[in-house]
Design a protein around this motif. Structure first.
Motif, PDB file in Angstrom:
ATOM      1  N   GLU B 187      16.761 -31.716  48.535  1.00 60.70           N
ATOM      2  CA  GLU B 187      16.819 -30.337  49.026  1.00 60.70           C
ATOM      3  C   GLU B 187      17.835 -29.481  48.276  1.00 60.70           C
ATOM      4  OE1 GLU B 187      15.543 -30.769  53.695  1.00 60.70           O
ATOM      5  OE2 GLU B 187      17.645 -30.482  53.190  1.00 60.70           O
ATOM      6  N   THR B 188      18.790 -30.104  47.624  1.00 61.62           N
ATOM      7  CA  THR B 188      19.794 -29.297  46.910  1.00 61.62           C
ATOM      8  C   THR B 188      19.130 -28.424  45.841  1.00 61.62           C
ATOM      9  OG1 THR B 188      20.273 -31.025  45.280  1.00 61.62           O
ATOM     10  CG2 THR B 188      21.660 -30.965  47.264  1.00 61.62           C
ATOM     11  N   LEU B 189      17.962 -28.844  45.355  1.00 65.47           N
ATOM     12  CA  LEU B 189      17.253 -28.035  44.345  1.00 65.47           C
ATOM     13  C   LEU B 189      16.990 -26.625  44.871  1.00 65.47           C
ATOM     14  CD1 LEU B 189      14.667 -30.708  43.102  1.00 65.47           C
ATOM     15  CD2 LEU B 189      16.786 -30.005  41.958  1.00 65.47           C
ATOM     16  N   GLU B 190      16.822 -26.533  46.193  1.00 63.07           N
ATOM     17  CA  GLU B 190      16.531 -25.235  46.820  1.00 63.07           C
ATOM     18  C   GLU B 190      17.707 -24.257  46.660  1.00 63.07           C
ATOM     19  OE1 GLU B 190      15.405 -26.109  50.902  1.00 63.07           O
ATOM     20  OE2 GLU B 190      15.746 -24.020  51.444  1.00 63.07           O
ATOM     21  N   SER B 191      18.905 -24.764  46.553  1.00 65.59           N
ATOM     22  CA  SER B 191      20.091 -23.895  46.468  1.00 65.59           C
ATOM     23  C   SER B 191      20.345 -23.392  45.048  1.00 65.59           C
ATOM     24  CB  SER B 191      21.329 -24.653  46.959  1.00 65.59           C
ATOM     25  OG  SER B 191      21.744 -25.576  45.965  1.00 65.59           O
ATOM     26  N   LEU B 192      19.724 -24.038  44.059  1.00 68.51           N
ATOM     27  CA  LEU B 192      20.092 -23.726  42.671  1.00 68.51           C
ATOM     28  C   LEU B 192      19.848 -22.267  42.273  1.00 68.51           C
ATOM     29  CD1 LEU B 192      19.017 -27.036  40.871  1.00 68.51           C
ATOM     30  CD2 LEU B 192      21.317 -26.338  41.579  1.00 68.51           C
ATOM     31  N   PRO B 193      18.716 -21.655  42.651  1.00 65.91           N
ATOM     32  CA  PRO B 193      18.554 -20.245  42.260  1.00 65.91           C
ATOM     33  C   PRO B 193      19.697 -19.364  42.774  1.00 65.91           C
ATOM     34  CG  PRO B 193      16.462 -21.148  43.000  1.00 65.91           C
ATOM     35  CD  PRO B 193      17.515 -22.191  43.306  1.00 65.91           C
ATOM     36  N   PHE B 194      20.236 -19.684  43.947  1.00 66.26           N
ATOM     37  CA  PHE B 194      21.356 -18.897  44.482  1.00 66.26           C
ATOM     38  C   PHE B 194      22.623 -19.137  43.658  1.00 66.26           C
ATOM     39  CE2 PHE B 194      18.487 -19.598  48.074  1.00 66.26           C
ATOM     40  CZ  PHE B 194      18.260 -18.290  48.480  1.00 66.26           C
ATOM     41  N   ILE B 195      22.828 -20.375  43.269  1.00 60.33           N
ATOM     42  CA  ILE B 195      23.979 -20.680  42.412  1.00 60.33           C
ATOM     43  C   ILE B 195      23.845 -19.940  41.088  1.00 60.33           C
ATOM     44  CG2 ILE B 195      25.081 -22.511  41.036  1.00 60.33           C
ATOM     45  CD1 ILE B 195      24.808 -24.370  43.358  1.00 60.33           C
ATOM     46  N   PHE B 196      22.663 -20.013  40.478  1.00 60.54           N
ATOM     47  CA  PHE B 196      22.478 -19.392  39.165  1.00 60.54           C
ATOM     48  C   PHE B 196      22.682 -17.876  39.257  1.00 60.54           C
ATOM     49  CE2 PHE B 196      19.231 -23.038  38.336  1.00 60.54           C
ATOM     50  CZ  PHE B 196      20.271 -23.925  38.138  1.00 60.54           C
ATOM     51  N   GLU B 197      22.134 -17.268  40.299  1.00 58.56           N
ATOM     52  CA  GLU B 197      22.274 -15.818  40.423  1.00 58.56           C
ATOM     53  C   GLU B 197      23.739 -15.438  40.688  1.00 58.56           C
ATOM     54  OE1 GLU B 197      19.531 -12.881  42.801  1.00 58.56           O
ATOM     55  OE2 GLU B 197      21.273 -13.336  44.014  1.00 58.56           O
ATOM     56  N   SER B 198      24.415 -16.203  41.534  1.00 63.48           N
ATOM     57  CA  SER B 198      25.819 -15.896  41.849  1.00 63.48           C
ATOM     58  C   SER B 198      26.702 -16.064  40.629  1.00 63.48           C
ATOM     59  CB  SER B 198      26.311 -16.798  42.988  1.00 63.48           C
ATOM     60  OG  SER B 198      25.502 -16.650  44.137  1.00 63.48           O
ATOM     61  N   ALA B 199      26.426 -17.095  39.835  1.00 61.27           N
ATOM     62  CA  ALA B 199      27.226 -17.318  38.627  1.00 61.27           C
ATOM     63  C   ALA B 199      26.992 -16.200  37.609  1.00 61.27           C
ATOM     64  CB  ALA B 199      26.888 -18.679  38.018  1.00 61.27           C
ATOM     65  N   ARG B 200      25.746 -15.831  37.439  1.00 57.57           N
ATOM     66  CA  ARG B 200      25.419 -14.725  36.519  1.00 57.57           C
ATOM     67  C   ARG B 200      26.184 -13.461  36.894  1.00 57.57           C
ATOM     68  NH1 ARG B 200      22.854 -15.569  31.685  1.00 57.57           N
ATOM     69  NH2 ARG B 200      20.881 -16.677  31.904  1.00 57.57           N
ATOM     70  N   ALA B 201      26.322 -13.231  38.198  1.00 58.75           N
ATOM     71  CA  ALA B 201      27.000 -12.019  38.654  1.00 58.75           C
ATOM     72  C   ALA B 201      28.493 -12.060  38.321  1.00 58.75           C
ATOM     73  CB  ALA B 201      26.794 -11.843  40.158  1.00 58.75           C
ATOM     74  N   ILE B 202      29.038 -13.261  38.136  1.00 58.56           N
ATOM     75  CA  ILE B 202      30.464 -13.391  37.796  1.00 58.56           C
ATOM     76  C   ILE B 202      30.702 -12.962  36.350  1.00 58.56           C
ATOM     77  CG2 ILE B 202      32.301 -15.116  37.401  1.00 58.56           C
ATOM     78  CD1 ILE B 202      31.252 -16.562  39.922  1.00 58.56           C
ATOM     79  N   ALA B 203      29.751 -13.261  35.478  1.00 57.58           N
ATOM     80  CA  ALA B 203      29.916 -12.904  34.057  1.00 57.58           C
ATOM     81  C   ALA B 203      28.597 -12.371  33.507  1.00 57.58           C
ATOM     82  CB  ALA B 203      30.393 -14.115  33.255  1.00 57.58           C
ATOM     83  N   VAL B 254      13.351 -33.024  36.770  1.00 57.88           N
ATOM     84  CA  VAL B 254      12.231 -32.102  36.535  1.00 57.88           C
ATOM     85  C   VAL B 254      12.381 -30.903  37.474  1.00 57.88           C
ATOM     86  CG1 VAL B 254       9.730 -31.804  36.706  1.00 57.88           C
ATOM     87  CG2 VAL B 254      10.671 -33.887  35.700  1.00 57.88           C
ATOM     88  N   GLY B 255      12.740 -31.178  38.737  1.00 56.69           N
ATOM     89  CA  GLY B 255      12.961 -30.099  39.702  1.00 56.69           C
ATOM     90  C   GLY B 255      14.101 -29.188  39.281  1.00 56.69           C
ATOM     91  N   TYR B 256      15.134 -29.760  38.717  1.00 54.59           N
ATOM     92  CA  TYR B 256      16.293 -28.972  38.263  1.00 54.59           C
ATOM     93  C   TYR B 256      15.875 -28.023  37.147  1.00 54.59           C
ATOM     94  CZ  TYR B 256      21.389 -28.334  38.082  1.00 54.59           C
ATOM     95  OH  TYR B 256      22.665 -27.839  38.175  1.00 54.59           O
ATOM     96  N   LEU B 257      15.138 -28.576  36.167  1.00 57.44           N
ATOM     97  CA  LEU B 257      14.709 -27.723  35.049  1.00 57.44           C
ATOM     98  C   LEU B 257      13.766 -26.627  35.550  1.00 57.44           C
ATOM     99  CD1 LEU B 257      14.513 -26.905  32.101  1.00 57.44           C
ATOM    100  CD2 LEU B 257      12.791 -28.695  31.764  1.00 57.44           C
ATOM    101  N   ALA B 258      12.878 -26.974  36.493  1.00 57.70           N
ATOM    102  CA  ALA B 258      11.953 -25.962  37.011  1.00 57.70           C
ATOM    103  C   ALA B 258      12.738 -24.784  37.600  1.00 57.70           C
ATOM    104  CB  ALA B 258      11.031 -26.580  38.066  1.00 57.70           C
ATOM    105  N   GLN B 259      13.826 -25.067  38.283  1.00 56.34           N
ATOM    106  CA  GLN B 259      14.638 -23.988  38.853  1.00 56.34           C
ATOM    107  C   GLN B 259      15.441 -23.265  37.772  1.00 56.34           C
ATOM    108  OE1 GLN B 259      13.680 -23.219  41.624  1.00 56.34           O
ATOM    109  NE2 GLN B 259      14.492 -24.371  43.359  1.00 56.34           N
ATOM    110  N   ALA B 260      15.805 -23.971  36.722  1.00 61.02           N
ATOM    111  CA  ALA B 260      16.672 -23.383  35.691  1.00 61.02           C
ATOM    112  C   ALA B 260      15.916 -22.445  34.751  1.00 61.02           C
ATOM    113  CB  ALA B 260      17.336 -24.505  34.878  1.00 61.02           C
ATOM    114  N   ILE B 261      14.603 -22.657  34.627  1.00 63.71           N
ATOM    115  CA  ILE B 261      13.822 -21.834  33.692  1.00 63.71           C
ATOM    116  C   ILE B 261      13.918 -20.365  34.097  1.00 63.71           C
ATOM    117  CG2 ILE B 261      11.455 -21.261  32.998  1.00 63.71           C
ATOM    118  CD1 ILE B 261      10.881 -24.271  32.903  1.00 63.71           C
ATOM    119  N   GLY B 262      14.293 -19.529  33.132  1.00 63.66           N
ATOM    120  CA  GLY B 262      14.418 -18.099  33.386  1.00 63.66           C
ATOM    121  C   GLY B 262      15.722 -17.715  34.048  1.00 63.66           C
ATOM    122  N   ARG B 263      16.551 -18.693  34.393  1.00 63.89           N
ATOM    123  CA  ARG B 263      17.785 -18.383  35.116  1.00 63.89           C
ATOM    124  C   ARG B 263      19.047 -18.825  34.375  1.00 63.89           C
ATOM    125  NH1 ARG B 263      14.511 -20.370  39.875  1.00 63.89           N
ATOM    126  NH2 ARG B 263      13.960 -18.508  41.062  1.00 63.89           N
TER     127      ARG B 263
END
Lengths: 245, 394
Positions: B187-203, B254-263
């Motif tokens: 289930e942690t895969l579900e949180s990754l888009p939020f992490i990626f977006e929050s990190a992007r907002a930092i820099a 595979v799930g991690y990369l699927a979330q990382a694509i485009g982010r």
């Protein structure tokens, strides 16, 4: 279906099976029950609770393994009552004397869930946190409006954050209401300690966590020998499509 | 069982750079390291070096010479002394020279910052990460210097770099900080888009790299030690998670990369050698096969799915006009059946795949079989690689 050890190792790298996830359905309500915790509670297909259960931390924030002593469910009249008893294991196989016993009772029907936890210290017990932990899901919750009732009865209106909050989004929580969909409102009520919320997405958990005992208080702390700690959480969901409530 | 219908669709983005981690403290012998690099062909290696340890600096030197002439970027993640980081940096400057040839970028972290602090807590009064950025700039004026941490997003979120001073932002994640059961980890895969977006907002606008992440945790910022876990149970904060060896870690990746694509711009999964090995001397883990093949997708036009999926991960990339390589991973412990529009050939890695297939010439995911659009059965945590034809219009 039973799975051979060899296949289990291919799948998850260990022959140890996990404890069984029991799936329950009560009309529109679905959830699983696993090792004394309610998980993935949905109403009409919308998840309103990721999980609730007891979490017993040690003096270094490690999580104590629990040894189950009783795990029972009784169904009647559209409701289920669970009783889960366990003791904290301080040695590998749990055969030794345990300093802390816990009993969790959960009662659920089509409109609400009540969870009550009783901890009894047989000898003094050092812990960073011991109590009920509530996990809220992300879908329908992130960015949604929330009303937080504090222990003085005042209500704070805010939102679950979109960007991950480095510190606790809400403190001193006695009650909390939010709407995961426009048609449904979820109300939570806490008793037995001061609760606060953590944005667990920081650690890639897919949840907001509401836990007992503020982080600002000293830790670890002691539950004294003979002391009993009681906490409870009530979760209600109501249909807010109609005008009347 | 009614098959789940999946419709691959092109995305307006590319597959991020993919690479693997390497710990100087645990680097395998050169022949083994070379063999794994040759088979895996990662786009980059994130090398973690503790500059306080002489042996690790020696290993860095030998890795540098091994990388010479190799088409693989090397990124340095350096742990520095809290009170006197200069000695370690000066030593490193002797090895790298001013141009740091062969190094794509570096992150410098004071050792005390491997621990976590509450936002209003008692932070170290020694060298800060920001001070190390300016020191590194003096040694290597033309090198990409990063902000962030080799540990988890939490540490970055609580100690944010000034984005104007850094060239890239980086952190890792670990799914077993709080809970270690199979469902919670997936289930942690579900949180990754939020992490990626929050990190992007930092820099905003800075290159964003997820450094070495896997199911385990290589260090514990929140307590004194990581959980040793010699008996291979599902425990929190351990560098020896049993699932790393199994299909589970391959499906999770595979799930991690699927979330990382485009982010994210760059993603580093697992490591050669401890703490997140993809092989051991006698056996290759499923994640090796998966990462090896995924590396081929780096930089290609990415594919996703038209419909939301909650028990499967899906991703892919276009290989040529009207053709694509498409991947599915079953993220659950229940078998599922899928049909994927446009499928021509398929290869599956699952619990039936011969576990002794560790010879470097035998790659089950390369054995594509004619499938067309017939239903595909995915056992728990199974991974499928498909060759598909893209529909022109619908």
């Amino acid at each position: 279906m039973s799975v051979s050890e060899a296949v289990r190792i291919r799948r998850v790298g260990t022959p140890t099976p996990e404890t069984v996830r029991e799936r329950h359905v009560l009309g529109p309500v679905c959830f699983t029950w696993q090792s004394g915790a309610i998980r993935h509670l949905s109403v009409d297909g919308v998840e309103v609770l990721r999980g609730i259960g007891a979490v017993i931390r040690d003096a270094n924030w490690g999580t104590h393994a629990l040894h189950t002593e009783a795990d029972e469910a009784h169904s009647s009249d559209g409701a289920i009552a669970f009783t889960y008893c366990a003791r904290v294991a301080t040695d590998g196989d749990g055969s030794g004397e345990s300093p802390l016993a816990l009993e969790l009772q959960a009662h659920i029907d089509a409109t609400e869930l009540d969870v009550r936890l009783t901890l009894t210290a047989r000898e003094h017990f050092v812990t960073c946190r011991s109590g009920l932990s509530v996990l809220l899901p992300l879908a329908g919750v992130v960015e949604s409006a929330v009303a937080v009732e504090h222990s003085d009865g005042l209500v704070e209106k805010g939102h679950f954050p979109r960007h991950i909050s480095p510190s606790q989004p809400f403190f001193d929580i006695r009650g909390l209401s939010f709407a995961p969909t426009p048609e449904r409102t979820v109300d939570l009520h806490f008793e037995g300690d001061v609760f606060e919320m953590e944005d667990q997405r920081n650690w890639s958990d897919a949840s907001f966590k509401i836990y007992n005992r503020p982080l600002a208080l000293p830790s670890p702390y002691r539950i004294e020998a003979g002391e009993t700690v009681t906490q409870s959480v009530r979760l209600r969901w109501r249909d807010t499509t109609g005008a009347a409530q | 069982m009614k098959p789940i219908a999946i419709t691959p669709r092109p995305l307006e983005t590319r597959v991020p750079d993919l690479g693997v981690g390497l710990w100087a403290a645990h680097a395998p012998a050169n022949d083994m390291l070379t063999a794994q690099l040759d088979a895996l062909r990662p786009g980059h290696v994130d090398l973690l070096v503790d500059l306080r340890v002489d042996d690790e600096i020696d290993t860095l030197e030998s890795v540098l010479s091994l990388f010479r002439g190799r088409e693989c970027q090397l990124w340095l993640y350096l742990i520095c002394d809290d009170d006197a980081p200069q000695a370690g940096l000066a030593r490193l400057a002797e090895i790298l020279g001013t141009e740091a040839e062969g190094i794509s970028g570096m992150l410098l972290t004071p050792a005390a910052y491997l621990n976590s602090y509450q936002p209003d807590g008692d932070w170290p009064r020694t060298t800060t990460p920001a001070a190390l950025v300016s020191q590194a700039r003096r040694y290597w004026p033309n090198l990409a210097i990063g902000g962030g941490f080799p540990t988890y997003f939490t540490e970055l979120n609580r100690c944010r770099p000034d984005p104007s001073t850094i060239d890239f932002l980086t952190h890792a994640t670990s799914p077993i900080v709080h809970a270690a059961d199979d469902v919670s980890v997936m289930e942690t895969l579900e949180s990754l888009p939020f992490i990626f977006e929050s990190a992007r907002a930092i820099a905003p606008g800075r290159r964003y790299r997820i450094t070495t992440s896997a199911i385990g945790a290589w260090t514990n910022p929140y307590g004194k030690t990581i959980t040793p876990n010699a008996t291979l149970e599902r425990v929190t904060l351990s560098d020896n998670d049993p699932r790393q060896r199994a299909l589970f870690a391959a499906a999770w990746s595979v799930g991690y990369l699927a979330q990382a694509i485009g982010r994210v711009d760059s993603l580093t999964l697992s490591s050669i050698g401890h703490p997140f090995p993809i092989a051991e001397p006698a056996a290759r883990y499923p994640i090796f096969d998966v990462l090896r093949r995924l590396n081929i997708g780096t930089g290609r036009p990415a594919m996703g799915v038209a419909e939301p999926l909650n028990c499967l991960a899906a991703l892919g990339w276009q290989t040529e006009d009207e053709r694509a390589e498409f991947w599915l991973a079953n993220l659950t412990d229940e078998t599922c059946v899928v049909t994927v529009a446009g499928t021509r050939y398929a290869a599956v890695l699952d619990e039936q795949t011969n576990p002794s297939a560790s010879a470097l010439r035998d790659w089950p995911l390369e054995r594509l079989a004619l499938c067309n659009e017939s239903p595909l059965t995915l056992a728990p945590y199974a991974i499928a690689r498909l060759e598909i034809t893209l529909a022109h219009s619908t």
